[in-house]
Each structure stands twice: as structure tokens, then as C-alpha cells.
Design a protein around this motif. Structure first.
Motif, PDB file in Angstrom:
ATOM      1  N   HIS A  80      12.825  68.401  18.643  1.00 46.64           N
ATOM      2  CA  HIS A  80      11.617  67.850  18.427  1.00 46.64           C
ATOM      3  C   HIS A  80      11.724  66.319  19.076  1.00 46.64           C
ATOM      4  O   HIS A  80      10.755  65.842  19.569  1.00 46.64           O
ATOM      5  CB  HIS A  80      11.308  67.605  17.042  1.00 46.64           C
ATOM      6  CG  HIS A  80      10.064  67.075  16.595  1.00 46.64           C
ATOM      7  ND1 HIS A  80       8.697  67.239  16.826  1.00 46.64           N
ATOM      8  CD2 HIS A  80       9.938  65.836  15.935  1.00 46.64           C
ATOM      9  CE1 HIS A  80       7.813  66.458  16.560  1.00 46.64           C
ATOM     10  NE2 HIS A  80       8.468  65.386  16.088  1.00 46.64           N
ATOM     11  N   LEU A  81      12.827  65.652  18.750  1.00 44.31           N
ATOM     12  CA  LEU A  81      12.996  64.317  19.165  1.00 44.31           C
ATOM     13  C   LEU A  81      13.464  64.180  20.668  1.00 44.31           C
ATOM     14  O   LEU A  81      13.143  63.008  21.290  1.00 44.31           O
ATOM     15  CB  LEU A  81      14.181  63.618  18.289  1.00 44.31           C
ATOM     16  CG  LEU A  81      13.323  63.229  16.755  1.00 44.31           C
ATOM     17  CD1 LEU A  81      14.729  62.781  15.982  1.00 44.31           C
ATOM     18  CD2 LEU A  81      12.309  62.524  16.690  1.00 44.31           C
ATOM     19  N   TYR A  82      14.216  65.161  21.012  1.00 41.85           N
ATOM     20  CA  TYR A  82      14.609  64.981  22.194  1.00 41.85           C
ATOM     21  C   TYR A  82      14.330  66.268  23.294  1.00 41.85           C
ATOM     22  O   TYR A  82      13.915  66.960  22.839  1.00 41.85           O
ATOM     23  CB  TYR A  82      16.284  64.777  22.484  1.00 41.85           C
ATOM     24  CG  TYR A  82      16.696  63.569  21.519  1.00 41.85           C
ATOM     25  CD1 TYR A  82      17.026  62.284  22.157  1.00 41.85           C
ATOM     26  CD2 TYR A  82      17.017  63.657  20.240  1.00 41.85           C
ATOM     27  CE1 TYR A  82      17.066  61.152  21.423  1.00 41.85           C
ATOM     28  CE2 TYR A  82      17.376  62.793  19.472  1.00 41.85           C
ATOM     29  CZ  TYR A  82      17.410  61.543  20.120  1.00 41.85           C
ATOM     30  OH  TYR A  82      17.866  60.445  19.060  1.00 41.85           O
ATOM     31  N   GLU A  83      14.418  66.066  24.608  1.00 40.33           N
ATOM     32  CA  GLU A  83      14.277  66.850  25.625  1.00 40.33           C
ATOM     33  C   GLU A  83      15.359  68.031  25.704  1.00 40.33           C
ATOM     34  O   GLU A  83      16.523  67.792  25.377  1.00 40.33           O
ATOM     35  CB  GLU A  83      14.286  66.459  27.078  1.00 40.33           C
ATOM     36  CG  GLU A  83      13.069  65.314  27.508  1.00 40.33           C
ATOM     37  CD  GLU A  83      12.963  64.929  28.765  1.00 40.33           C
ATOM     38  OE1 GLU A  83      13.888  64.970  29.513  1.00 40.33           O
ATOM     39  OE2 GLU A  83      12.016  64.042  28.980  1.00 40.33           O
ATOM     40  N   ALA A  84      14.897  69.171  25.801  1.00 40.59           N
ATOM     41  CA  ALA A  84      15.865  70.588  25.703  1.00 40.59           C
ATOM     42  C   ALA A  84      16.775  70.478  26.968  1.00 40.59           C
ATOM     43  O   ALA A  84      18.076  70.654  26.713  1.00 40.59           O
ATOM     44  CB  ALA A  84      14.984  71.805  26.187  1.00 40.59           C
TER      45      ALA A  84
END
Length: 332
Positions: free
Chosen positions: A227-231
Motif C-alpha cells: 500500500h505504501l510503496y511500489e510493487a
């Protein structure tokens, strides 16, 4: 032969998982392109992807009963490389140089993993699991893991530190317990199916509860990271952390490298390094994709003359409501 079956099962399961993820992505893209927006769970294609995902996870669970943790866990890279190449066919993406390079490194790493993996008996009885649980190496390892996890949890809860490394380190610590429990449960079920009943031992239910609990919290922190960072950042870091934690837990709890030659250990770790590097190259060079939801541009409605603002002023005290002057004019 048993270990080879576990390897094939793990590789096939992770490939099925990569197929399922691409099918789900394809289903979401189709729904977005439709004129009438429907929930994703109404799509038959999405349910097909979910079914394949469940099948892949069951296959992974079973693989732990036939092959060492130190071999099954790193084979998770098959899902990453499989997803990269399948997306070319499913989502019509172009093949990149990074995909070819990363895929080559990953396949080379998988070959080294399979060739130099520890060859240990995989039939684990309930009594053996009990002995492993009370062994000094595992008790010391558990205490250190609990201390580190509590420190990370303190920074996460009290200091509101949501750094990607903190989140994924907690995921990895939980994952080490998960793979230990999964292998124990899977092995005891496999022996019970063969006629050597292990399900009457209390340790089976203890490990089942440990597996479910650690897996649930692992998913919680992993979802927070996603949710907070890119995959593109989460996937390679999580794979590396998970692989390291799984190998350490396999070595300490199940003693999988106890009688292995030094060269075999070195080549196995080199294979892990190549696989991790391949996953890192594939994932890090991918651009984040965002679904473009169709909308009507209110500024271009045919036959409509607009004189005021479309979007209310966010700095106004009456944001989202009519001004008093406008309201009084309407009543007149």
C-alpha cells in the motif's frame, strides 16, 4: 526421487501462480474498459485466476513435504520470471532487455539451486518435529527472532516508522516461522496419507496454529508495504528477505546442510544470489502501471456552456457547498 518431485511441484505451482496473477490483471483491465462498471468479483475470468492461485498455493504447500525448505523457498523466483514472460502474451507487453537478462540469471540460479541443494530425508515424523522444537539451536534462534521482531514492532507502532525495510523485515521474520510450520504440517499429512498416522500428536495442531497465525500477520505487514510503496520495490526486496529467512530457518530447525560439502554450500548460495539478482532486474525495471478509469470531462459536454468553476475551491470555507450569496439568489 522424492526431492525431485518436490522441486517439480514447487516450480509448477509457482508458474501457476504467475499465470493466475496475470489472469486477474487481465480481468481487471477488461472490467475497466467496459461502459458499465461492475465489481471485479462478478468476472468469471477473475474467479478463474483466483482458482489457479489457490491451486498453486496448495501445490507449494505440498512441495514442502517432499523437498527441503532451502530448495522450495528460492523457487518462488519462478513466479516472478513466469509473470514477466506470460505478461507479454496476456497483456500484450513488449519484451525488454531487462526481462531477458533477468530471466537468464534466474534460470541459471535455479539450475545451481537444484543441482547443489542438500539431499536430506524428507519424511518428518511428529516426534522428530518435537525434538527439533526443543533443540538448543532453535530455542536460541527463536529468542533472537522474537527480540528483533519486538524492536521492529516498537518502531512500527510507537514511533510510526513505516520504512519499507522495517515492514519487510517483519514479514521475513514471520515467514521463517511460516515455512517451518508449513513443512512440519505438510510432512505429517503426507506420512498420514501413506498410513503412518501423525495427526493424533498435539505437535501437529501446534504447528497448524503457528502456520495460520504467522501467515495472517505476514500478509498484514506485506499488504501494508504494498500500500505504501511500489510493487517494483516490494517484490525484489521481499523475495530476497524471504529466501534468506527460509534458508536460515531450514538450516537451524531442520539441519538441512548438516553434512553438506563446502563446495555444495557455496554453489547453492551462489545460485540463490543469481536468482535474487535476476528477480531484482526484472522487477526494478518495470514501470508502475495505473488503470485509467474512463470519465466524462465536464469541460467538454456538447452544448453546455460553463461560466463557473467545475471544481469547488478547496481553500474556501464552504468547500463542497453553495455559497450563501448563490443560495439567496436561487430562492429569489
Amino acid at each position: 526421487q522424492t526431492q525431485l518431485l518436490g522441486v517439480l511441484l514447487a516450480a509448477a505451482s509457482n508458474f501457476i501462480i504467475s499465470v493466475s496473477l496475470n489472469i486477474q490483471k487481465c480481468a481487471h483491465l477488461r472490467l475497466v474498459c467496459q461502459a458499465e462498471q461492475k465489481p471485479y468479483y462478478t468476472s468469471k475470468l477473475w474467479w478463474c485466476g483466483i482458482t489457479l492461485l489457490g491451486l498453486g498455493e496448495v501445490g507449494n504447500f505440498t512441495a514442502y513435504g517432499f523437498a527441503p525448505i532451502t530448495l522450495v523457498a528460492p523457487l518462488g523466483c519462478v513466479s516472478v520470471i513466469g509473470s514477466a514472460f506470460i505478461s507479454v502474451f496476456f497483456l500484450k507487453k513488449t519484451m525488454r532487455t531487462a526481462d531477458i537478462l533477468g530471466g537468464t540469471l534466474t534460470i541459471t540460479g535455479i539450475y545451481l539451486l537444484v543441482t547443489f541443494a542438500p539431499n536430506v530425508p524428507q519424511e518428518l515424523t511428529a516426534r522428530q518435529v518435537q525434538n527439533y522444537l526443543v533443540s538448543w539451536p532453535f530455542l536460541i534462534y527463536s529468542i533472537l527472532e522474537i527480540i528483533i521482531f519486538c524492536i521492529l514492532l516498537y518502531f512500527y507502532k510507537r514511533k510510526a516508522v513505516k520504512h519499507i525495510m522495517v515492514l519487510l523485515m517483519m514479514v521475513a521474520l514471520l515467514a521463517s516461522l511460516t515455512v517451518i510450520a508449513v513443512k512440519a504440517v505438510s510432512s505429517m499429512i503426507a506420512l498420514s496419507v501413506k498410513g503412518k498416522m501423525q495427526l493424533t500428536y498435539s505437535v501437529f495442531y501446534i504447528m497448524s496454529v503457528l502456520m495460520a497465525t504467522s501467515c495472517a500477520f505476514q500478509i498484514k505487514f506485506l499488504n501494508q508495504a504494498m500500500h505504501l510503496y511500489e510493487a517494483t520495490a516490494v517484490v525484489p526486496i521481499n523475495f530476497v528477505f524471504f529466501t534468506i529467512s527460509a534458508i536460515i530457518s531450514g538450516v537451524i530447525f531442520y539441519r538441512e546442510f548438516q553434512n553438506a560439502a563446502l563446495l555444495s554450500v557455496f554453489m547453492f548460495l551462489f545460485g540463490c544470489l543469481l536468482s535474487s539478482l535476476g528477480v531484482f532486474i526484472i522487477a526494478r525495471n518495470k514501470k508502475e502501471e495505473h488503470l485509467h478509469i474512463p470519465f466524462i470531462d465536464c469541460g467538454h459536454i456538447p452544448g453546455q456552456n460553463l461560466t463557473g468553476k467545475i471544481q469547488p475551491d478547496s481553500h474556501s470555507s464552504c468547500y463542497g457547498t453553495l455559497n450563501k450569496e448563490d443560495d439567496s439568489v436561487k430562492r429569489q
